[in-house]
Design an enzyme around this catalytic site. Sequence first.
Site, PDB file in Angstrom:
ATOM      1  CE  LYS A  73      -3.443  -2.267   2.225  1.00 15.15           C
ATOM      2  NZ  LYS A  73      -4.775  -2.260   1.300  1.00 15.15           N
ATOM      3  CD  GLU A  95      -6.863  -8.485  -1.343  1.00 18.68           C
ATOM      4  OE1 GLU A  95      -7.972  -9.723  -1.807  1.00 18.68           O
ATOM      5  OE2 GLU A  95      -5.796  -8.663  -0.627  1.00 18.68           O
ATOM      6  CB  CYS A 144      -7.145 -12.757   0.437  1.00 16.63           C
ATOM      7  SG  CYS A 144      -5.747 -12.622  -0.518  1.00 16.63           S
ATOM      8  CD  GLU A 165      -3.173  -3.816  -2.163  1.00 15.77           C
ATOM      9  OE1 GLU A 165      -3.351  -2.746  -1.927  1.00 15.77           O
ATOM     10  OE2 GLU A 165      -3.581  -4.629  -1.820  1.00 15.77           O
TER      11      GLU A 165
END
Length: 490
Positions: free
Chosen positions: A162, A252, A286, A464
């Site tokens: 990030k 996300e 994830c 991202e």
Amino acid sequence: MARFELQKLYIDGGYVDASNPETFDAINPANGEVLAQIQRAGKDDVERAVVAAEKGQKIWAAMTAVERSRILRRAVDILRERNDELAALETLDTGKAISETRYVDIVTGADVLEYYAGLVPAIEGEQIPLRDSSFVYTRREPLGVVAGIGAWNYPIQIALWKSAPALAAGNAMIFKPSEVTSLTTLKLAEIYTEAGVPNGVFNVLTGSGREVGTWITEHPRIEKVSFTGGTDTGKKVMASASSSSLKEVTMELGGKSPLIVFDDADLDRAADIAMMANFYSSGQVCTNGTRVFVPNALKAEFEAKILERVKRIRAGNPEDENINFGPLVSFEHMESVLGYIAKGKEQGARLLCGGDRLTGGVFDKGAFVAPTVFTDCTDEMTIVREEIFGPVMSILGYDTEDEVVRRANDTDFGLAAGIVTRDLNRAHRVIHLLEAGICWINAWGESAAQMPVGGYKQSGVGRENGISSLAQYTRIKSVQIELGDYASVF
């Protein structure tokens, strides 16, 4: 007594005491040890961080692109010099095997920062001719102050994913790590300052998402929020960001990703991929391919190969370099995963292995769950519909390509998908039909810095990594120049 000293907030280039007197504990999930007490940011601290970020951002954005690039490259060098130190701390805080944190987490996070450091001078506008006497030029300008809210499974890597594009584009960032795993993000703040990033350009506020996360999301002078976490929380963050000041967002979120094994696949390769897609990082990824679709005619053979590989898992103290399977991130999360396993048993899935907490010896003090494989699963089962975020594989049989594509897409999520096949035509045909933002063919899990990652449907908004993510941290200003006469209708 805690192993480390009291952890403070990081604002304006240094550690400061929170306005809130409350603290929370960082717990080692491998043994329950209290690692540190961490200060909980108050609402006044959010304002203090925004003021510092606004001041620092003006200095940062005024630097030349080459200057910003050099500073970020210095941060990359420091990250790599301290790789082992950071990895050891990440393992203590998350329970992840040191073999992961030392050779993957810090390394790949630094790779992303290096990638964006190299792209800083490439942030350019356009010149658009209108006619002989007029043209338009565009500028890509930083948004200003942006925020990142991280998840607990890859703390420093997410902070780098990030902050790297945000800082590369000339923004300042306020980052809130997960309350469960906050320690390495504070170290990252130190590294940015040591590298020469101006004070206030990267600030860390620790505390709960319910309080600190909400204050950040609602703050009217924060221009963007990038969030990684669960879908339900992501919806709240997105709604708050929009209703407060129409902030830009990157989300996300969760996944329940399909891995499709076709009848021509190398079953040994397919089993290896399924193991990585379910048990790497103790299943706390994830993008995990937790719905493993296998042709009914090959299911028994595939199950045998999975069981053979489960025996190779080396669970234990995550600080041991020989271990490749550590505890879950917290005892609370362990109970959640065990609850899903119980539902799988209740709803008729056939348990092939695992299915309970690991006990005995080192396991008794930690949040360890046995690698668990269910088979004969159906699409309606809770373990097939909902994200578990633990070491739980569900095997589902199928008969035809059309059937498996339909069933693979029958989910609210769309984060990732993968297929295993020797047929290149089929590989591309099926991948193009799958509703997922990140796809792999004959592989699983790699996310290089150059690769945009993000989900379809309720798995996220925006991307991202990759060049496109850099643009998401800028806004375009269009300027028309008129060299000729100007005609007025008045």
